[in-house]
Motif scaffolding. Structure first.
Motif, PDB file in Angstrom:
ATOM      1  N   LYS A 155       0.829  -1.206   0.000  1.00 17.93           N
ATOM      2  CA  LYS A 155       0.000   0.000   0.000  1.00 17.93           C
ATOM      3  C   LYS A 155       0.862   1.254   0.000  1.00 17.93           C
ATOM      4  O   LYS A 155       0.560   2.236  -0.691  1.00 17.93           O
ATOM      5  CB  LYS A 155      -0.917  -0.007   1.218  1.00 17.93           C
ATOM      6  CG  LYS A 155      -2.039  -1.035   1.134  1.00 17.93           C
ATOM      7  CD  LYS A 155      -2.941  -0.964   2.363  1.00 17.93           C
ATOM      8  CE  LYS A 155      -4.093  -1.957   2.240  1.00 17.93           C
ATOM      9  NZ  LYS A 155      -4.978  -1.929   3.445  1.00 17.93           N
ATOM     10  N   GLU A 181       2.175   1.745  -3.462  1.00 17.22           N
ATOM     11  CA  GLU A 181       1.127   2.233  -4.363  1.00 17.22           C
ATOM     12  C   GLU A 181       0.897   3.724  -4.164  1.00 17.22           C
ATOM     13  O   GLU A 181       0.722   4.470  -5.130  1.00 17.22           O
ATOM     14  CB  GLU A 181      -0.168   1.455  -4.122  1.00 17.22           C
ATOM     15  CG  GLU A 181      -0.111   0.017  -4.609  1.00 17.22           C
ATOM     16  CD  GLU A 181      -1.354  -0.770  -4.235  1.00 17.22           C
ATOM     17  OE1 GLU A 181      -2.164  -0.237  -3.445  1.00 17.22           O
ATOM     18  OE2 GLU A 181      -1.515  -1.911  -4.725  1.00 17.22           O
ATOM     19  N   ILE A 182       0.883   4.156  -2.885  1.00 18.46           N
ATOM     20  CA  ILE A 182       0.708   5.575  -2.587  1.00 18.46           C
ATOM     21  C   ILE A 182       1.890   6.377  -3.130  1.00 18.46           C
ATOM     22  O   ILE A 182       1.725   7.454  -3.716  1.00 18.46           O
ATOM     23  CB  ILE A 182       0.566   5.793  -1.070  1.00 18.46           C
ATOM     24  CG1 ILE A 182      -0.743   5.173  -0.570  1.00 18.46           C
ATOM     25  CG2 ILE A 182       0.615   7.282  -0.726  1.00 18.46           C
ATOM     26  CD1 ILE A 182      -0.885   5.189   0.941  1.00 18.46           C
ATOM     27  N   LYS A 183       3.099   5.828  -2.950  1.00 16.94           N
ATOM     28  CA  LYS A 183       4.299   6.495  -3.433  1.00 16.94           C
ATOM     29  C   LYS A 183       4.269   6.638  -4.948  1.00 16.94           C
ATOM     30  O   LYS A 183       4.636   7.680  -5.499  1.00 16.94           O
ATOM     31  CB  LYS A 183       5.532   5.713  -2.998  1.00 16.94           C
ATOM     32  CG  LYS A 183       6.849   6.354  -3.407  1.00 16.94           C
ATOM     33  CD  LYS A 183       8.023   5.524  -2.915  1.00 16.94           C
ATOM     34  CE  LYS A 183       9.342   6.134  -3.351  1.00 16.94           C
ATOM     35  NZ  LYS A 183      10.501   5.311  -2.886  1.00 16.94           N
ATOM     36  N   ASN A 184       3.814   5.596  -5.629  1.00 16.91           N
ATOM     37  CA  ASN A 184       3.759   5.626  -7.089  1.00 16.91           C
ATOM     38  C   ASN A 184       2.707   6.596  -7.601  1.00 16.91           C
ATOM     39  O   ASN A 184       2.809   7.132  -8.704  1.00 16.91           O
ATOM     40  CB  ASN A 184       3.475   4.230  -7.634  1.00 16.91           C
ATOM     41  CG  ASN A 184       4.633   3.280  -7.394  1.00 16.91           C
ATOM     42  OD1 ASN A 184       5.773   3.699  -7.206  1.00 16.91           O
ATOM     43  ND2 ASN A 184       4.346   1.977  -7.377  1.00 16.91           N
ATOM     44  N   ASP A 185       1.671   6.812  -6.767  1.00 14.06           N
ATOM     45  CA  ASP A 185       0.593   7.719  -7.183  1.00 14.06           C
ATOM     46  C   ASP A 185       0.941   9.185  -6.975  1.00 14.06           C
ATOM     47  O   ASP A 185       0.299  10.075  -7.536  1.00 14.06           O
ATOM     48  CB  ASP A 185      -0.694   7.399  -6.402  1.00 14.06           C
ATOM     49  CG  ASP A 185      -1.312   6.089  -6.858  1.00 14.06           C
ATOM     50  OD1 ASP A 185      -0.995   5.647  -7.971  1.00 14.06           O
ATOM     51  OD2 ASP A 185      -2.106   5.505  -6.094  1.00 14.06           O
ATOM     52  N   LEU A 186       1.983   9.453  -6.152  1.00 10.04           N
ATOM     53  CA  LEU A 186       2.389  10.834  -5.911  1.00 10.04           C
ATOM     54  C   LEU A 186       3.031  11.421  -7.159  1.00 10.04           C
ATOM     55  O   LEU A 186       3.741  10.722  -7.892  1.00 10.04           O
ATOM     56  CB  LEU A 186       3.375  10.899  -4.744  1.00 10.04           C
ATOM     57  CG  LEU A 186       2.819  10.556  -3.352  1.00 10.04           C
ATOM     58  CD1 LEU A 186       3.956  10.538  -2.330  1.00 10.04           C
ATOM     59  CD2 LEU A 186       1.760  11.563  -2.934  1.00 10.04           C
TER      60      LEU A 186
END
Length: 272
Positions: A254, A257-262
Motif C-alpha cells: 500500500k 502504491e501511494i508512493k507511485n501515485d504521488l
C-alpha cells in the motif's frame, strides 16, 4: 424465545385434533361418498399440522444452536482476556529478564543473525543448518555453562534493581519455566479455546520476539522427531509470524502504491 415457538406449535396441534374430531363426527352422520371426501380433508389437515410441527422444531433447533454459538463466542473472548492477563502476570517479566540477559551476554547478537522466517521446525537439525559451528559452541557455552548460575548474581552486577523477583533462579530454570508457561498459554489458541485475534493484536510482537530469542534453546531440546517439545509454541509462533509477515507485506504494498501515485518531484520541466 422457546416459549414463542412452543405456543404456535401447541395451537396448531390442538386445532388439528379439534378438526379431526369434528370431521369424524360429521363423517359418522353422513353417507359413504361424503365420508371419503372428509377423510381426504382430514389427511390434508393432519399432514399440514405435521409439516408445521417439523418446521417449528427446525426453527427451535436453529435458535438453540445460535444461542450456543453466541455463548461459546462470549466464553472464547473471556478466556482470551484471561490468557492475556496470564501472559502479563506470569510470562512478560520473565521474557524481559531473558531478553536482558541475552543482550548483556551477547547471546541475542548471535541468534539475531538468522531471520524469523527461517525458524520453522525448531529442531536440532534445522538449528545446525542455520548457525555456524562456532556460533553453536558459543551459544552452548553462554547459555548452559557461563550463565547457568544464579540469575540475581548476574543482574546484581548489571541491573541490581531488577534482581529481587527472580533471586533464586538459574538461567536454565528461568528458560524452562517460561517455556512451560508459554506452552500452556499457546494451547488455548491452538485448539480454539480462546479468541486468538484478541490476544494477537496486543501481544504478538512480544511473543514473537521472545520465541525468536529462545529458538536455540527449544531447537536444542528437539533432537528426536518423535518426542518433540513445545509443539503448541511452535505452531502458534509459525502462525503468528506468517500472519505478521503477510500484514507487513500488505502495508508495504500500500505504501508503494501511494508512493507511485504521488506526482514526481524534482522533474525538470524546462524546454531545451
Amino acid at each position: 424465545m422457546y416459549k414463542k415457538i412452543r405456543k404456535p406449535l401447541l395451537i396448531a396441534t390442538i386445532c388439528a385434533l379439534v378438526a379431526f374430531l369434528i370431521l369424524s363426527i360429521w363423517a359418522a352422520l353422513s353417507d359413504q361418498i361424503l365420508l371419503t371426501t372428509i377423510a381426504s380433508i382430514i389427511e390434508s389437515i393432519t399432514l399440514f399440522a405435521l409439516i408445521l410441527q417439523v418446521v417449528l422444531l427446525a426453527e427451535q433447533n436453529r435458535l438453540a444452536l445460535d444461542s450456543l454459538l453466541v455463548d461459546d463466542s462470549r466464553k472464547s473472548k473471556e478466556k482470551a482476556i484471561e490468557m492475556a492477563r496470564f501472559f502479563e502476570e506470569e510470562i512478560l517479566y520473565r521474557s524481559a529478564f531473558i531478553s536482558l540477559i541475552y543482550k548483556e551476554s551477547k547471546i541475542a547478537e548471535i541468534i539475531r543473525k538468522i531471520y524469523r522466517t527461517q525458524m520453522n521446525d525448531f529442531d536440532a537439525e534445522e538449528m545446525k543448518s542455520l548457525f555456524t559451528h562456532n556460533d553453536i559452541i558459543t551459544l552452548q557455552s553462554n547459555i548452559y555453562e557461563n550463565l547457568d548460575k544464579n540469575v540475581s548474581s548476574f543482574l546484581n552486577d548489571n541491573h541490581p534493581l531488577l534482581s529481587h523477583s527472580l533471586a533464586s533462579e538459574t538461567l536454565s530454570k528461568l528458560q524452562d519455566d517460561t517455556l512451560n508457561k508459554l506452552e500452556s498459554f499457546c494451547m488455548y489458541f491452538k485448539y480454539g479455546l480462546a479468541d486468538e485475534e484478541i490476544v494477537y493484536q496486543s501481544l504478538h510482537q512480544v511473543f514473537l520476539d521472545t520465541i525468536s530469542l529462545l529458538y536455540f534453546t527449544i531447537s536444542s531440546k528437539n533432537t528426536d522427531p518423535c518426542e518433540k517439545y513445545y509443539t503448541n509454541i511452535i505452531d502458534i509462533f509459525v502462525n503468528w509470524r506468517d500472519r505478521n509477515e503477510e500484514r507487513k507485506a500488505l502495508l508495504e504494498k500500500k505504501r508503494q502504491e501511494i508512493k507511485n501515485d504521488l506526482p514526481y518531484r524534482g522533474k525538470d520541466h524546462s524546454v531545451l
